[in-house]
Motif scaffolding. Sequence first.
Motif, PDB file in Angstrom:
ATOM      1  N   VAL A  84     -23.816 -69.965 -32.799  1.00 62.56           N
ATOM      2  CA  VAL A  84     -23.559 -68.798 -33.656  1.00 62.56           C
ATOM      3  C   VAL A  84     -22.457 -67.931 -33.058  1.00 62.56           C
ATOM      4  N   ASN A  85     -22.502 -67.729 -31.748  1.00 62.94           N
ATOM      5  CA  ASN A  85     -21.483 -66.913 -31.095  1.00 62.94           C
ATOM      6  C   ASN A  85     -20.105 -67.561 -31.192  1.00 62.94           C
ATOM      7  N   PRO A  93     -10.652 -62.216 -37.599  1.00 63.17           N
ATOM      8  CA  PRO A  93      -9.249 -62.226 -38.036  1.00 63.17           C
ATOM      9  C   PRO A  93      -8.298 -61.602 -37.026  1.00 63.17           C
ATOM     10  N   VAL A  94      -8.820 -60.763 -36.154  1.00 58.17           N
ATOM     11  CA  VAL A  94      -7.993 -60.105 -35.135  1.00 58.17           C
ATOM     12  C   VAL A  94      -8.713 -60.212 -33.789  1.00 58.17           C
ATOM     13  N   PRO A  95      -7.972 -60.216 -32.676  1.00 59.70           N
ATOM     14  CA  PRO A  95      -8.608 -60.330 -31.354  1.00 59.70           C
ATOM     15  C   PRO A  95      -9.502 -59.128 -31.051  1.00 59.70           C
ATOM     16  N   ALA A  96     -10.490 -59.352 -30.207  1.00 63.06           N
ATOM     17  CA  ALA A  96     -11.373 -58.281 -29.748  1.00 63.06           C
ATOM     18  C   ALA A  96     -11.412 -58.302 -28.228  1.00 63.06           C
ATOM     19  N   THR A  97     -11.733 -57.156 -27.640  1.00 60.33           N
ATOM     20  CA  THR A  97     -11.799 -57.067 -26.192  1.00 60.33           C
ATOM     21  C   THR A  97     -12.972 -57.886 -25.672  1.00 60.33           C
ATOM     22  N   GLU A  98     -12.908 -58.277 -24.409  1.00 53.94           N
ATOM     23  CA  GLU A  98     -13.997 -59.046 -23.816  1.00 53.94           C
ATOM     24  C   GLU A  98     -15.301 -58.251 -23.819  1.00 53.94           C
ATOM     25  N   ALA A  99     -15.200 -56.934 -23.596  1.00 54.42           N
ATOM     26  CA  ALA A  99     -16.408 -56.104 -23.609  1.00 54.42           C
ATOM     27  C   ALA A  99     -17.054 -56.129 -24.990  1.00 54.42           C
ATOM     28  N   ARG A 100     -16.232 -56.092 -26.012  1.00 54.70           N
ATOM     29  CA  ARG A 100     -16.773 -56.110 -27.376  1.00 54.70           C
ATOM     30  C   ARG A 100     -17.345 -57.481 -27.733  1.00 54.70           C
ATOM     31  N   LEU A 101     -16.694 -58.547 -27.274  1.00 59.52           N
ATOM     32  CA  LEU A 101     -17.192 -59.896 -27.527  1.00 59.52           C
ATOM     33  C   LEU A 101     -18.535 -60.124 -26.826  1.00 59.52           C
ATOM     34  N   LYS A 102     -18.668 -59.592 -25.621  1.00 55.02           N
ATOM     35  CA  LYS A 102     -19.946 -59.708 -24.912  1.00 55.02           C
ATOM     36  C   LYS A 102     -21.035 -58.933 -25.648  1.00 55.02           C
ATOM     37  N   ALA A 103     -20.681 -57.741 -26.132  1.00 55.74           N
ATOM     38  CA  ALA A 103     -21.647 -56.945 -26.894  1.00 55.74           C
ATOM     39  C   ALA A 103     -22.040 -57.661 -28.178  1.00 55.74           C
ATOM     40  N   LEU A 104     -21.093 -58.367 -28.781  1.00 50.04           N
ATOM     41  CA  LEU A 104     -21.391 -59.123 -30.002  1.00 50.04           C
ATOM     42  C   LEU A 104     -22.393 -60.234 -29.717  1.00 50.04           C
ATOM     43  N   TYR A 169     -23.337 -65.275 -44.395  1.00 50.22           N
ATOM     44  CA  TYR A 169     -24.193 -64.241 -43.810  1.00 50.22           C
ATOM     45  C   TYR A 169     -23.600 -63.718 -42.512  1.00 50.22           C
ATOM     46  N   LEU A 170     -23.066 -64.611 -41.689  1.00 54.56           N
ATOM     47  CA  LEU A 170     -22.469 -64.197 -40.425  1.00 54.56           C
ATOM     48  C   LEU A 170     -21.249 -63.310 -40.673  1.00 54.56           C
ATOM     49  N   ARG A 171     -20.438 -63.678 -41.645  1.00 54.52           N
ATOM     50  CA  ARG A 171     -19.267 -62.863 -41.959  1.00 54.52           C
ATOM     51  C   ARG A 171     -19.667 -61.469 -42.415  1.00 54.52           C
ATOM     52  N   GLN A 172     -20.716 -61.367 -43.218  1.00 51.97           N
ATOM     53  CA  GLN A 172     -21.178 -60.060 -43.665  1.00 51.97           C
ATOM     54  C   GLN A 172     -21.573 -59.186 -42.477  1.00 51.97           C
ATOM     55  N   THR A 173     -22.216 -59.794 -41.494  1.00 52.40           N
ATOM     56  CA  THR A 173     -22.587 -59.052 -40.292  1.00 52.40           C
ATOM     57  C   THR A 173     -21.356 -58.585 -39.532  1.00 52.40           C
ATOM     58  N   LEU A 174     -20.378 -59.474 -39.380  1.00 52.77           N
ATOM     59  CA  LEU A 174     -19.158 -59.121 -38.647  1.00 52.77           C
ATOM     60  C   LEU A 174     -18.386 -58.014 -39.356  1.00 52.77           C
ATOM     61  N   VAL A 175     -18.372 -58.057 -40.678  1.00 52.15           N
ATOM     62  CA  VAL A 175     -17.693 -57.010 -41.451  1.00 52.15           C
ATOM     63  C   VAL A 175     -18.367 -55.668 -41.200  1.00 52.15           C
ATOM     64  N   ARG A 176     -19.693 -55.624 -41.258  1.00 50.15           N
ATOM     65  CA  ARG A 176     -20.425 -54.369 -41.060  1.00 50.15           C
ATOM     66  C   ARG A 176     -20.275 -53.826 -39.642  1.00 50.15           C
ATOM     67  N   LEU A 177     -19.949 -54.694 -38.695  1.00 51.82           N
ATOM     68  CA  LEU A 177     -19.732 -54.251 -37.316  1.00 51.82           C
ATOM     69  C   LEU A 177     -18.290 -53.834 -37.061  1.00 51.82           C
ATOM     70  N   GLY A 178     -17.468 -53.856 -38.093  1.00 52.68           N
ATOM     71  CA  GLY A 178     -16.084 -53.420 -37.953  1.00 52.68           C
ATOM     72  C   GLY A 178     -15.153 -54.446 -37.345  1.00 52.68           C
ATOM     73  N   LEU A 179     -15.615 -55.683 -37.216  1.00 50.57           N
ATOM     74  CA  LEU A 179     -14.799 -56.722 -36.583  1.00 50.57           C
ATOM     75  C   LEU A 179     -13.790 -57.334 -37.548  1.00 50.57           C
ATOM     76  N   PHE A 180     -13.822 -56.928 -38.808  1.00 48.52           N
ATOM     77  CA  PHE A 180     -12.824 -57.349 -39.788  1.00 48.52           C
ATOM     78  C   PHE A 180     -11.930 -56.183 -40.208  1.00 48.52           C
ATOM     79  N   ALA A 181     -12.020 -55.068 -39.502  1.00 55.60           N
ATOM     80  CA  ALA A 181     -11.302 -53.874 -39.928  1.00 55.60           C
ATOM     81  C   ALA A 181      -9.817 -53.915 -39.598  1.00 55.60           C
TER      82      ALA A 181
END
Length: 372
Positions: A84-85, A93-104, A169-181
Amino acid sequence: MTIAPGARAALAAEKKDLMSAQRVSPAGLGARVLLAAIWFLLAGLCQPAQTRAEAVRVSASADAGLSQTQARQQALDRALVDAVNREARNMLPVPATEARLKALRDHLAPHALDYVQSYHEITAGQQAPAQPDQKSGQQADPQAASSVAQKAPGASFEVELDVTVNRVYLRQTLVRLGLFAGAEHPRVFVLRLGSGVSEKDAKGFDAANTLLGLARTQQNPAGAAPEVTLERLPQGYYKAVLRQTAPSGPKVIAADSSDLATLWFDVWGKYFTEAERQAGPGLQRLAVAGFANVDAVLEFYQLLSSWTDALQDAKLAVVGFGAEGVNAQITCRVTSQQRLDAHLRPVLLERKLTLTGQSGQNGQGQTGTDAP
C-alpha cells in the motif's frame, strides 16, 4: 470496467443490432447520429470505469523469536503495508519530503488492509532450513525439523505476495491529506484557539501537520494563509472553522467532531478536496480518433483510467463515427501533464490512434496531433 453479465449481454446485442443498421445505410448521416447517440447513452451506464488494477509484488519477513503462526501473520501484515505504501508513493503527482513520506506510511499502516482488494501468495512462507545434527554431523530429519519448527519459536519466516491495491480509495485518502495539492498547497496556517481548547491540545496536531505538509505561523498580513478557529461548544463537541481569502472570494469551511484529532483531519480534508486545490492543469477533454470499433474505445478508456499517477475521474463523454473510423472524447482531471504525455505517446503510436484535440475547461488546447 466491470459490467454485470446480463447488462454485458444486452449491451453486446444492442451494439450488434446498431452495427447492422449502420451497414444497411452506411452513408446515412441520420443512422450514424442515432448510433452515436444510443451508444453514448449505453456508455453512460458504464461510467466511471473501474480502474485496471496491477498487482504490486512485495516480500517481507518476521522477527525472530515468534511462533510460526505469529511469524506468518507479522510477515503478511508487513508485506501488505509495504504494498500500500509503495502504491501510494507511485501515485503522488508531486514529490514529498522524507519526513512527510514516513508520516504517510505510519498513517496508512494500521489500516493497510482497508486499501487491499486482494493478494496472492507467490511463495509459501518459509522457515529457516533445519540445522545439521551437531553430534552426528548428519542433516536432521526433515519431518522432525518441520515438527520442531511448528512448535519452537525463533526460526525466520518470509512471504512473497502479489497485492492488488484499491487505487481509487487510496487516491481519495491522499487527496484529503493534501498530497495532491501541488502548487496550491498553502504550506502554512494560522490557528485561533477558542474556549475549551488549549495550546497543549494544539501541540497534539504536530504529527498530523507533518503528514499534511503544514506548519503553524503567527502572522498572516496578506490574509492568504488559511486561518483555523477551534472551540469546544457547550454541547460537548468541538468545532473548526477554516477561513481564507481567495481570488474568487472569501472561503469558509466548517466541521465538527467529538474528537479533536478527527476534527483536524476532517476540516483539512474538506479543504484539500476542493477542485482548485488539485495539482496539475485540471480538467481536460481528450479527443481521440482512429478506433476500429467501440470495443477498442472501451479498452482504451479503461487503460487511460488506470493512469492514476497522471489523472483522476476519467469519464467517457462522447463516442462518434466518421470516415476515419470511431472517435471518442474523454474528460479527466489531469494531475501531471508530463506523466499523461508519457503514457499517451506509446499507446497512440502502438494503436495507430490520433489525438485530435486536448483542451482544458477554457476550451483552449492543441489539436490535430498524433501525440501530445
